[in-house]
Design a protein around this motif. Structure first.
Motif, PDB file in Angstrom:
ATOM      1  N   ASP A 107       0.953  -1.302   0.105  1.00 14.86           N
ATOM      2  CA  ASP A 107       0.012   0.062   0.019  1.00 14.86           C
ATOM      3  C   ASP A 107       0.769   1.178   0.022  1.00 14.86           C
ATOM      4  OD1 ASP A 107      -2.641   1.212  -0.212  1.00 14.86           O
ATOM      5  OD2 ASP A 107      -3.148   0.696   1.849  1.00 14.86           O
ATOM      6  N   ARG A 108       0.659   2.332  -0.495  1.00 10.81           N
ATOM      7  CA  ARG A 108       1.304   3.402  -0.469  1.00 10.81           C
ATOM      8  C   ARG A 108       0.298   4.745  -0.291  1.00 10.81           C
ATOM      9  NH1 ARG A 108       5.476   4.125  -5.155  1.00 10.81           N
ATOM     10  NH2 ARG A 108       6.459   3.128  -3.693  1.00 10.81           N
ATOM     11  N   TYR A 109       1.045   5.876   0.389  1.00  9.88           N
ATOM     12  CA  TYR A 109       0.245   7.031   0.591  1.00  9.88           C
ATOM     13  C   TYR A 109       1.220   8.132   0.146  1.00  9.88           C
ATOM     14  CZ  TYR A 109      -3.051   4.075   3.167  1.00  9.88           C
ATOM     15  OH  TYR A 109      -3.857   3.140   3.624  1.00  9.88           O
ATOM     16  N   SER A 110       0.524   9.239  -0.147  1.00 10.47           N
ATOM     17  CA  SER A 110       1.166  10.637  -0.337  1.00 10.47           C
ATOM     18  C   SER A 110       1.136  11.380   0.883  1.00 10.47           C
ATOM     19  CB  SER A 110       0.791  11.557  -1.349  1.00 10.47           C
ATOM     20  OG  SER A 110       0.891  10.488  -2.685  1.00 10.47           O
ATOM     21  N   LEU A 111       2.108  12.001   1.284  1.00 10.28           N
ATOM     22  CA  LEU A 111       2.550  12.908   2.389  1.00 10.28           C
ATOM     23  C   LEU A 111       3.176  14.177   2.244  1.00 10.28           C
ATOM     24  CD1 LEU A 111       3.892   9.925   4.882  1.00 10.28           C
ATOM     25  CD2 LEU A 111       1.485  10.986   4.742  1.00 10.28           C
ATOM     26  N   THR A 112       3.068  15.092   2.998  1.00  5.08           N
ATOM     27  CA  THR A 112       4.026  16.356   2.851  1.00  5.08           C
ATOM     28  C   THR A 112       4.224  16.790   4.180  1.00  5.08           C
ATOM     29  OG1 THR A 112       4.199  18.513   1.632  1.00  5.08           O
ATOM     30  CG2 THR A 112       2.016  17.992   2.332  1.00  5.08           C
ATOM     31  N   SER A 113       5.305  17.479   4.403  1.00  2.35           N
ATOM     32  CA  SER A 113       5.608  18.091   5.457  1.00  2.35           C
ATOM     33  C   SER A 113       5.640  19.570   5.299  1.00  2.35           C
ATOM     34  CB  SER A 113       7.297  17.663   5.704  1.00  2.35           C
ATOM     35  OG  SER A 113       7.801  18.840   6.957  1.00  2.35           O
ATOM     36  N   VAL A 114       4.685  20.365   5.963  1.00  2.00           N
ATOM     37  CA  VAL A 114       4.413  21.702   5.980  1.00  2.00           C
ATOM     38  C   VAL A 114       4.760  22.651   6.997  1.00  2.00           C
ATOM     39  CG1 VAL A 114       2.444  21.198   4.135  1.00  2.00           C
ATOM     40  CG2 VAL A 114       2.070  21.516   6.489  1.00  2.00           C
ATOM     41  N   ASP A 115       4.611  23.906   6.783  1.00  5.19           N
ATOM     42  CA  ASP A 115       4.920  24.919   7.874  1.00  5.19           C
ATOM     43  C   ASP A 115       6.131  24.666   8.420  1.00  5.19           C
ATOM     44  OD1 ASP A 115       4.217  27.099   9.116  1.00  5.19           O
ATOM     45  OD2 ASP A 115       3.071  26.363  10.734  1.00  5.19           O
ATOM     46  N   GLY A 116       7.223  24.954   7.473  1.00  9.70           N
ATOM     47  CA  GLY A 116       8.693  24.745   7.988  1.00  9.70           C
ATOM     48  C   GLY A 116       8.966  23.199   8.552  1.00  9.70           C
ATOM     49  N   GLY A 117       8.450  22.171   8.240  1.00 10.38           N
ATOM     50  CA  GLY A 117       8.566  21.034   8.807  1.00 10.38           C
ATOM     51  C   GLY A 117       7.695  20.703  10.255  1.00 10.38           C
ATOM     52  N   ARG A 118       7.165  21.689  10.595  1.00  9.42           N
ATOM     53  CA  ARG A 118       6.228  21.372  11.763  1.00  9.42           C
ATOM     54  C   ARG A 118       5.385  20.159  11.909  1.00  9.42           C
ATOM     55  NH1 ARG A 118       7.003  26.684  11.089  1.00  9.42           N
ATOM     56  NH2 ARG A 118       8.226  27.676  12.813  1.00  9.42           N
ATOM     57  N   VAL A 119       4.701  19.755  10.708  1.00  9.76           N
ATOM     58  CA  VAL A 119       3.949  18.722  10.652  1.00  9.76           C
ATOM     59  C   VAL A 119       3.748  18.018   9.331  1.00  9.76           C
ATOM     60  CG1 VAL A 119       1.880  20.397   9.692  1.00  9.76           C
ATOM     61  CG2 VAL A 119       1.354  18.337  11.027  1.00  9.76           C
ATOM     62  N   MET A 120       3.547  16.698   9.716  1.00 11.67           N
ATOM     63  CA  MET A 120       3.222  15.790   8.270  1.00 11.67           C
ATOM     64  C   MET A 120       1.882  15.571   8.176  1.00 11.67           C
ATOM     65  SD  MET A 120       5.072  14.033   5.984  1.00 11.67           S
ATOM     66  CE  MET A 120       6.911  13.713   6.778  1.00 11.67           C
ATOM     67  N   LEU A 121       1.551  16.311   6.918  1.00 14.16           N
ATOM     68  CA  LEU A 121      -0.150  15.825   6.756  1.00 14.16           C
ATOM     69  C   LEU A 121      -0.244  15.046   5.689  1.00 14.16           C
ATOM     70  CD1 LEU A 121      -1.199  19.597   6.831  1.00 14.16           C
ATOM     71  CD2 LEU A 121      -1.704  17.847   8.499  1.00 14.16           C
ATOM     72  N   PRO A 122      -1.363  14.298   5.208  1.00 12.08           N
ATOM     73  CA  PRO A 122      -1.579  13.607   4.046  1.00 12.08           C
ATOM     74  C   PRO A 122      -1.849  14.748   2.615  1.00 12.08           C
ATOM     75  CG  PRO A 122      -3.884  13.895   5.207  1.00 12.08           C
ATOM     76  CD  PRO A 122      -2.592  14.437   6.105  1.00 12.08           C
ATOM     77  N   VAL A 123      -1.523  13.983   1.662  1.00 13.73           N
ATOM     78  CA  VAL A 123      -1.822  14.879   0.616  1.00 13.73           C
ATOM     79  C   VAL A 123      -3.268  14.650   0.101  1.00 13.73           C
ATOM     80  CG1 VAL A 123      -1.116  15.368  -2.020  1.00 13.73           C
ATOM     81  CG2 VAL A 123       0.615  14.741  -0.268  1.00 13.73           C
ATOM     82  N   PRO A 124      -3.956  15.752   0.020  1.00 10.46           N
ATOM     83  CA  PRO A 124      -5.546  15.448  -0.199  1.00 10.46           C
ATOM     84  C   PRO A 124      -5.972  15.452  -1.649  1.00 10.46           C
ATOM     85  CG  PRO A 124      -5.171  17.835   0.201  1.00 10.46           C
ATOM     86  CD  PRO A 124      -3.721  17.094   0.442  1.00 10.46           C
TER      87      PRO A 124
END
Length: 178
Positions: A107-124
């Motif tokens: 299985d595979r999911y897309s992720l991204t680290s935002v706000d200067g690396g403060r949080v890892m969120l799913p790519v919607p």
């Protein structure tokens, strides 16, 4: 083990159910889940090089070590998502979040680290609507499963509050899809 069983474990587990192995930094070593890429450089001359990229983190499920999660390989660089309205809204990289069963990618999911690396969120997933002949994004959807996966990865190390950032991003959580 069925794929749906694996997905259910991930969705219902907490970080206490997983062992985190950091695979970056001095002396930490690779994950052995690598991406190989051949690149061609040079003007009139051709020089081929083989680049290897590896995930930077791995989670091992404590109840059954056949189940692992690795993330960190970059899938797309310098993306400017329309939903990124955080204080640090600089371009981000999309990462792969991979689920392995006995070392096999399942299985595979897309992720991204935002706000200067403060949080890892799913790519919607953007959902579009047409109004007055103009198409625009109506909302950004994330399945419950994808949200749970991103929260698990984000919480592997102490960090900012995932749910607070998720809500600020304005994502809409929807039922899982096959």
């Amino acid at each position: 083990m069925r794929l749906e069983d694996i997905r259910k474990i991930i969705e219902e587990s907490t970080n206490a159910d997983w062992s985190h192995i950091t695979c970056w930094g001095a002396g930490s070593g690779p994950t052995f889940h690598d991406r190989w890429e051949i690149t061609q450089t040079g003007g009139d001359q051709y020089k081929w090089s083989l680049d290897i990229d590896s995930h930077s983190n791995t989670l091992v499920y404590r109840e059954n070590v056949a189940l692992t999660i690795s993330w960190g390989i970059v899938a797309a660089k310098d993306v400017t998502p329309g939903w990124n309205t955080f204080i640090d809204d600089s371009p981000v990289d999309y990462q792969l979040g991979d689920v392995f069963w006995n070392g096999v990618l399942v299985d595979r999911y897309s992720l991204t680290s935002v706000d200067g690396g403060r949080v890892m969120l799913p790519v919607p997933k953007p959902v579009y609507e047409e109004t007055d002949g103009k198409t625009s994004v109506a909302r950004y959807e994330v399945t419950r499963r994808h949200r749970a996966f991103a929260r698990l990865v984000h919480n592997a190390e102490p960090a900012e509050d995932f749910d607070q950032y998720y809500d600020r991003a304005g994502f809409v959580t929807v039922d899982n899809r096959p």
